[in-house]
Design an enzyme around this catalytic site. Structure first.
Site, PDB file in Angstrom:
ATOM      1  CG  ASP A 191      -1.723  -1.087   1.511  1.00  0.00           C
ATOM      2  OD1 ASP A 191      -2.094  -1.721   0.525  1.00  0.00           O
ATOM      3  OD2 ASP A 191      -2.023  -1.347   2.690  1.00  0.00           O
TER       4      ASP A 191
HETATM    5  N1  URA Z   1      -1.093  -5.957   4.038  1.00  0.00           N
HETATM    6  C1  URA Z   1      -1.532  -4.694   4.077  1.00  0.00           C
HETATM    7  O1  URA Z   1      -2.489  -4.377   4.778  1.00  0.00           O
HETATM    8  N2  URA Z   1      -0.889  -3.768   3.354  1.00  0.00           N
HETATM    9  C2  URA Z   1       0.203  -4.047   2.592  1.00  0.00           C
HETATM   10  O2  URA Z   1       0.751  -3.155   1.951  1.00  0.00           O
HETATM   11  C3  URA Z   1       0.633  -5.378   2.556  1.00  0.00           C
HETATM   12  C4  URA Z   1      -0.032  -6.314   3.288  1.00  0.00           C
END
Ligand code: URA
Length: 248
Positions: free
Chosen positions: A102
Site C-alpha cells: 500500500d
Molecule cells: N497488508 C496490508 O495491509 N498492506 C500491505 O501493503 C501489505 C499487506
C-alpha cells in the site's frame, strides 16, 4: 518452439495472463502476422505487441527495495503520484514490482523484468511467506491473537493460518507491535486482519519476503539481488533455475 504468452512474459513485457488476453484481442504479431490463441513461436522470430517489438534479449535484473511510505507500487500512475520506480530512476530496464505494498506501507519490495519469476512468486499455490511488523492500537487478548493465527473472516473470505508474535507493548502510546507472517496476498490483508479483531493498524512495514530481509538496505534505498538469491527465488517459485544444473 514455445507458447507465445510464455515468451512474452519471460521478456518482461506482460504477465502470462495479460499476454494471453492481448493475443485473444489480436494485438500480438509474429513476423508480422497476427497470432492466434495457442500460437507458438521461437526466439528468432519478431514478436510485437501493438506493433512494438518485445525485447526478449533484455537481460533480467532483480532488485530489493526498502520502500518508504508515500510511494505507490504500480509502474505508472494516472494521478501523478510518486511510484516506487521513481526510487530506481537509474535502472533503465522496464522493471515491475513483484506484488504490491500500500501507499502507506513501507518495507521490502522486489522489482524485476523477469515476468516468469514474478508470476511464480505471486501464484497462490506457491504459498510464499511474507512477514510484516505492524503497530496497532491497543493490546491483544489471547483470543484475538488466536483468531489472527487461525484465520480471520474478511469480506472476501477466511484468511489462511498466519504466524503471529507480539514484539512489544508501548505503555505511553497504548500501542502494540506485532509480527505477522502470511502466505496470501489479499488486498490490504494485514490491515484488514488487525482491524477485524478490533486493532486498527497505525504503521506497517514488510520485513521479509520469501525469507529475504532488509538487512543493509536503508529506507528509500535498494540493492541488486545476488545470483544465489535469484536461484533461491526460482526454487521458491517452483521454476527450474536458468542456466543451472544441466545434466552431463
Ligand atoms: N497488508 C496490508 O495491509 N498492506 C500491505 O501493503 C501489505 C499487506
Amino acid at each position: 518452439m514455445e507458447r507465445l504468452q510464455k515468451i512474452i512474459s519471460r521478456a518482461g513485457a506482460a504477465s502470462r495472463r495479460a499476454a494471453e488476453q492481448m493475443i485473444a484481442e489480436g494485438r500480438v504479431t509474429v513476423d508480422g502476422v497476427v497470432a492466434e490463441t495457442g500460437a507458438q513461436a521461437d526466439a528468432s522470430q519478431t514478436i510485437c505487441i501493438d506493433g512494438k517489438p518485445i525485447h526478449g534479449a533484455e537481460p533480467h535484473v532483480y532488485f530489493l527495495l526498502n520502500k518508504p511510505k508515500g510511494y505507490i507500487s504500480t509502474a505508472k500512475d494516472d494521478r501523478g503520484r510518486k511510484t516506487v520506480l521513481d526510487l530506481l530512476s537509474e535502472v533503465k530496464a522496464r522493471i515491475y514490482p513483484v506484488g504490491r505494498l500500500d501507499n502507506g506501507t513501507e518495507g521490502l519490495l522486489l522489482l524485476t523484468n523477469d515476468g516468469e519469476l514474478m508470476n511464480g512468486l505471486l501464484h497462490p499455490a506457491r504459498e510464499v511467506w511474507k512477514t510484516y511488523a505492524a503497530q496497532v492500537e491497543g493490546s491483544f487478548s489471547k483470543q484475538e491473537l488466536q483468531t489472527l493465527k487461525n484465520g480471520v473472516s474478511l469480506e472476501d473470505g477466511l484468511t489462511a493460518p498466519a504466524k503471529v508474535r507480539v514484539l512489544d507493548w508501548d505503555d505511553r502510546t497504548g500501542r502494540t507491535k506485532v509480527e505477522i507472517s502470511i502466505h496470501e496476498g489479499k488486498n490490504r490483508q494485514v490491515r484488514r486482519m488487525c482491524e477485524a479483531v478490533g486493532h486498527p493498524v497505525r504503521a506497517l512495514k514488510r520485513t521479509e519476503f520469501a525469507g529475504l530481509n532488509l538487512s543493509g538496505v536503508k529506507r528509500g534505498e535498494y540493492r541488486t539481488l545476488t545470483a544465489e538469491e535469484v536461484a533461491y527465488l526460482y526454487e521458491v517459485a517452483g521454476l527450474p533455475i536458468p542456466g543451472g544444473q544441466r545434466k552431463g
